[in-house]
Scaffold this motif. Structure first.
Motif, PDB file in Angstrom:
ATOM      1  N   LEU A   1       0.817  -1.214   0.000  1.00 14.15           N
ATOM      2  CA  LEU A   1       0.000   0.000   0.000  1.00 14.15           C
ATOM      3  C   LEU A   1       0.852   1.267   0.000  1.00 14.15           C
ATOM      4  O   LEU A   1       0.518   2.247  -0.664  1.00 14.15           O
ATOM      5  N   GLU A   2       1.965   1.247   0.748  1.00 13.93           N
ATOM      6  CA  GLU A   2       2.819   2.435   0.791  1.00 13.93           C
ATOM      7  C   GLU A   2       3.493   2.665  -0.563  1.00 13.93           C
ATOM      8  O   GLU A   2       3.625   3.806  -1.008  1.00 13.93           O
ATOM      9  N   ALA A   3       3.924   1.581  -1.192  1.00 17.26           N
ATOM     10  CA  ALA A   3       4.457   1.629  -2.559  1.00 17.26           C
ATOM     11  C   ALA A   3       5.492   2.737  -2.758  1.00 17.26           C
ATOM     12  O   ALA A   3       5.367   3.588  -3.633  1.00 17.26           O
ATOM     13  N   LEU A   4       6.527   2.730  -1.944  1.00 10.08           N
ATOM     14  CA  LEU A   4       7.595   3.714  -2.087  1.00 10.08           C
ATOM     15  C   LEU A   4       8.317   3.536  -3.423  1.00 10.08           C
ATOM     16  O   LEU A   4       8.383   2.423  -3.954  1.00 10.08           O
ATOM     17  N   PRO A   5       8.866   4.604  -3.975  1.00 12.16           N
ATOM     18  CA  PRO A   5       9.672   4.454  -5.193  1.00 12.16           C
ATOM     19  C   PRO A   5      10.920   3.644  -4.892  1.00 12.16           C
ATOM     20  O   PRO A   5      11.425   3.673  -3.759  1.00 12.16           O
ATOM     21  N   PRO A   6      11.428   2.895  -5.875  1.00  9.45           N
ATOM     22  CA  PRO A   6      12.606   2.069  -5.610  1.00  9.45           C
ATOM     23  C   PRO A   6      13.835   2.913  -5.291  1.00  9.45           C
ATOM     24  O   PRO A   6      14.038   3.981  -5.864  1.00  9.45           O
ATOM     25  N   VAL A   7      14.631   2.422  -4.341  1.00  7.50           N
ATOM     26  CA  VAL A   7      15.905   3.071  -4.021  1.00  7.50           C
ATOM     27  C   VAL A   7      16.859   2.821  -5.172  1.00  7.50           C
ATOM     28  O   VAL A   7      16.995   1.690  -5.652  1.00  7.50           O
ATOM     29  N   GLU A   8      17.525   3.866  -5.637  1.00  4.31           N
ATOM     30  CA  GLU A   8      18.449   3.726  -6.763  1.00  4.31           C
ATOM     31  C   GLU A   8      19.656   2.893  -6.354  1.00  4.31           C
ATOM     32  O   GLU A   8      20.291   3.146  -5.328  1.00  4.31           O
ATOM     33  N   VAL A   9      19.948   1.890  -7.163  1.00  3.30           N
ATOM     34  CA  VAL A   9      21.092   1.019  -6.916  1.00  3.30           C
ATOM     35  C   VAL A   9      22.212   1.429  -7.862  1.00  3.30           C
ATOM     36  O   VAL A   9      21.962   1.711  -9.030  1.00  3.30           O
ATOM     37  N   PRO A  10      23.472   1.476  -7.395  1.00  4.10           N
ATOM     38  CA  PRO A  10      24.582   1.782  -8.294  1.00  4.10           C
ATOM     39  C   PRO A  10      24.572   0.864  -9.509  1.00  4.10           C
ATOM     40  O   PRO A  10      24.318  -0.345  -9.394  1.00  4.10           O
ATOM     41  N   ALA A  11      24.824   1.410 -10.673  1.00  4.11           N
ATOM     42  CA  ALA A  11      24.767   0.634 -11.921  1.00  4.11           C
ATOM     43  C   ALA A  11      25.633  -0.609 -11.854  1.00  4.11           C
ATOM     44  O   ALA A  11      25.268  -1.670 -12.370  1.00  4.11           O
ATOM     45  N   ALA A  12      26.778  -0.501 -11.181  1.00  7.78           N
ATOM     46  CA  ALA A  12      27.698  -1.634 -11.103  1.00  7.78           C
ATOM     47  C   ALA A  12      27.132  -2.786 -10.292  1.00  7.78           C
ATOM     48  O   ALA A  12      27.636  -3.904 -10.362  1.00  7.78           O
ATOM     49  N   ALA A  13      26.085  -2.520  -9.496  1.00  7.10           N
ATOM     50  CA  ALA A  13      25.532  -3.572  -8.636  1.00  7.10           C
ATOM     51  C   ALA A  13      24.208  -4.122  -9.154  1.00  7.10           C
ATOM     52  O   ALA A  13      23.708  -5.122  -8.640  1.00  7.10           O
ATOM     53  N   LYS A  14      23.647  -3.502 -10.179  1.00 11.44           N
ATOM     54  CA  LYS A  14      22.325  -3.925 -10.655  1.00 11.44           C
ATOM     55  C   LYS A  14      22.318  -5.364 -11.155  1.00 11.44           C
ATOM     56  O   LYS A  14      21.317  -6.061 -11.037  1.00 11.44           O
TER      57      LYS A  14
ATOM     58  N   THR B   1      10.171  -2.013   2.412  1.00 14.66           N
ATOM     59  CA  THR B   1       9.934  -1.089   3.525  1.00 14.66           C
ATOM     60  C   THR B   1       8.448  -1.062   3.857  1.00 14.66           C
ATOM     61  O   THR B   1       7.608  -0.925   2.963  1.00 14.66           O
ATOM     62  N   THR B   2       8.121  -1.163   5.127  1.00 10.82           N
ATOM     63  CA  THR B   2       6.717  -1.195   5.530  1.00 10.82           C
ATOM     64  C   THR B   2       6.431  -0.182   6.638  1.00 10.82           C
ATOM     65  O   THR B   2       7.265   0.013   7.526  1.00 10.82           O
ATOM     66  N   PRO B   3       5.251   0.443   6.608  1.00 11.41           N
ATOM     67  CA  PRO B   3       4.837   1.329   7.701  1.00 11.41           C
ATOM     68  C   PRO B   3       4.182   0.563   8.846  1.00 11.41           C
ATOM     69  O   PRO B   3       3.721   1.155   9.822  1.00 11.41           O
ATOM     70  N   TYR B   4       4.162  -0.737   8.746  1.00 14.38           N
ATOM     71  CA  TYR B   4       3.459  -1.616   9.686  1.00 14.38           C
ATOM     72  C   TYR B   4       3.925  -1.405  11.123  1.00 14.38           C
ATOM     73  O   TYR B   4       5.121  -1.346  11.400  1.00 14.38           O
ATOM     74  N   CYS B   5       2.962  -1.258  12.026  1.00 13.67           N
ATOM     75  CA  CYS B   5       3.304  -1.147  13.449  1.00 13.67           C
ATOM     76  C   CYS B   5       2.477  -2.119  14.292  1.00 13.67           C
ATOM     77  O   CYS B   5       2.318  -1.933  15.494  1.00 13.67           O
ATOM     78  N   GLY B   6       1.946  -3.160  13.657  1.00 17.06           N
ATOM     79  CA  GLY B   6       1.200  -4.177  14.391  1.00 17.06           C
ATOM     80  C   GLY B   6      -0.226  -4.302  13.903  1.00 17.06           C
ATOM     81  O   GLY B   6      -0.748  -3.443  13.194  1.00 17.06           O
ATOM     82  N   SER B   7      -0.855  -5.394  14.286  1.00 18.88           N
ATOM     83  CA  SER B   7      -2.258  -5.657  13.955  1.00 18.88           C
ATOM     84  C   SER B   7      -3.014  -5.809  15.261  1.00 18.88           C
ATOM     85  O   SER B   7      -2.464  -6.282  16.254  1.00 18.88           O
ATOM     86  N   GLU B   8      -4.270  -5.400  15.259  1.00 17.96           N
ATOM     87  CA  GLU B   8      -5.036  -5.559  16.488  1.00 17.96           C
ATOM     88  C   GLU B   8      -6.527  -5.683  16.211  1.00 17.96           C
ATOM     89  O   GLU B   8      -7.033  -5.149  15.230  1.00 17.96           O
ATOM     90  N   ILE B   9      -7.184  -6.432  17.071  1.00 21.11           N
ATOM     91  CA  ILE B   9      -8.637  -6.569  17.017  1.00 21.11           C
ATOM     92  C   ILE B   9      -9.139  -6.744  18.445  1.00 21.11           C
ATOM     93  O   ILE B   9      -8.378  -7.008  19.366  1.00 21.11           O
TER      94      ILE B   9
END
Length: 289
Positions: free
Chosen positions: A91-104, A124-132
């Motif tokens: 759901l957060e769908a952050l943009p991908p972190v750029e990886v150095p070309a030499a490591a791709k 990466t997740t914003p998750y901080c737990g589930s509850e009911i």
């Protein structure tokens, strides 16, 4: 860390171990249980891909592992699991972190494959737990809520008393549960864990997402929860969330090392990472109506 249970200390605290092969204990109206299972098999992994609508998941998902804390009188259940955490990632769908070309090239699953990192491969997740709130079956019969409802956390200025937690007190139960992990094609680490410790005075837990993309970025998202026993039959839970993040370049500009080997333990280097989000909330438990 393996903790030897002292039966005399358990008895003195009015606690008892869970039965039927379960790992955990009952104490002061709480039932606390950790479940540590193996990683998902290929069949379950495919099922998760369908439910999450993605073909990208962490290398190791401990999908049946969890930590559960249930307050019996109120029916309040706080739990931590990989599926809900990955739902948050999706759901957060952050943009991908750029990886150095030499490591791709390390991300290729086949030789000469073109690498297109068009998703958040760091998980990466914003998750901080589930509850009911698990309502009493008899009282909930015929209710449209199907016997459960969510909790209401309130923003507050209270802080978890770290000084009090640092005092020497026998630990009645401790465990750490890994929810998922990925080595980012040998470019770093993405790791989600939750650990809990229970004392006679209360319980304390830390949910931690730790990311290191070597030479590029570090990200730390911590959620701490603390509940004090004995103050009331329906106690208050404090929850503190703190997100930190920094690039390797920004740390180098401050004179810190740039070698990834210097950043293996997030507990040691966390103070070097600037805070980008911080909040505290409280939850007051009530009767299960």
């Amino acid at each position: 860390m393996e903790l030897e249970i002292d039966e005399n200390e358990l008895k003195a605290a009015g606690a008892e171990l869970l039965t039927d092969g379960r790992r955990g204990l009952r104490i002061s109206g709480w039932e606390i249980e950790s479940r540590k299972r193996s990683i998902l098999n290929s069949f379950d992994l495919h099922h998760w891909e369908e439910k999450l609508q993605t073909s990208h998941l962490p290398e190791m998902i401990f999908g049946n592992s969890s930590l559960i804390l249930k307050h019996v009188a109120s029916g309040t259940k706080i739990h931590f699991n990989a599926f809900d955490a990955l739902t948050g990632w999706k759901l957060e769908a952050l943009p991908p972190v750029e990886v150095p070309a030499a490591a791709k090239w390390k991300f290729r699953s086949k030789p000469f494959q073109q690498v297109i990192l068009d998703y958040d491969y760091t998980f990466t997740t914003p998750y901080c737990g589930s509850e009911i709130i698990e309502m009493d079956t008899e009282k909930a019969r015929g209710d449209a809520s199907e016997g459960s409802c969510s909790l209401r956390w309130e923003d507050c200025n209270q802080k978890i008393d770290i000084v009090a937690l640092a005092k020497k007190e026998p630990i009645l139960f401790y465990d750490e549960v890994v929810l998922y992990e990925d080595e980012l094609a040998d470019n770093g680490i993405s790791l989600l864990t939750v650990k809990v410790r229970v004392m006679q005075s209360g319980w304390f837990l830390l949910l931690r997402f730790w990311l290191r993309v070597d030479g590029v970025l570090m990200r730390l998202r911590d959620t701490r929860m603390h509940c004090v026993f004995g103050e009331s039959s329906f106690p208050i839970i404090l929850q503190e969330s703190c997100w930190r993040e920094a690039t390797f370049n920004s740390l180098a500009a401050k004179g810190y090392p740039v070698d990834a080997a210097a950043y293996n333990d997030p507990s040691i280097i966390s103070q070097r990472l600037p805070i980008i989000l911080q909040k505290t909330q409280r939850l007051k438990l009530g009767f299960n109506l």
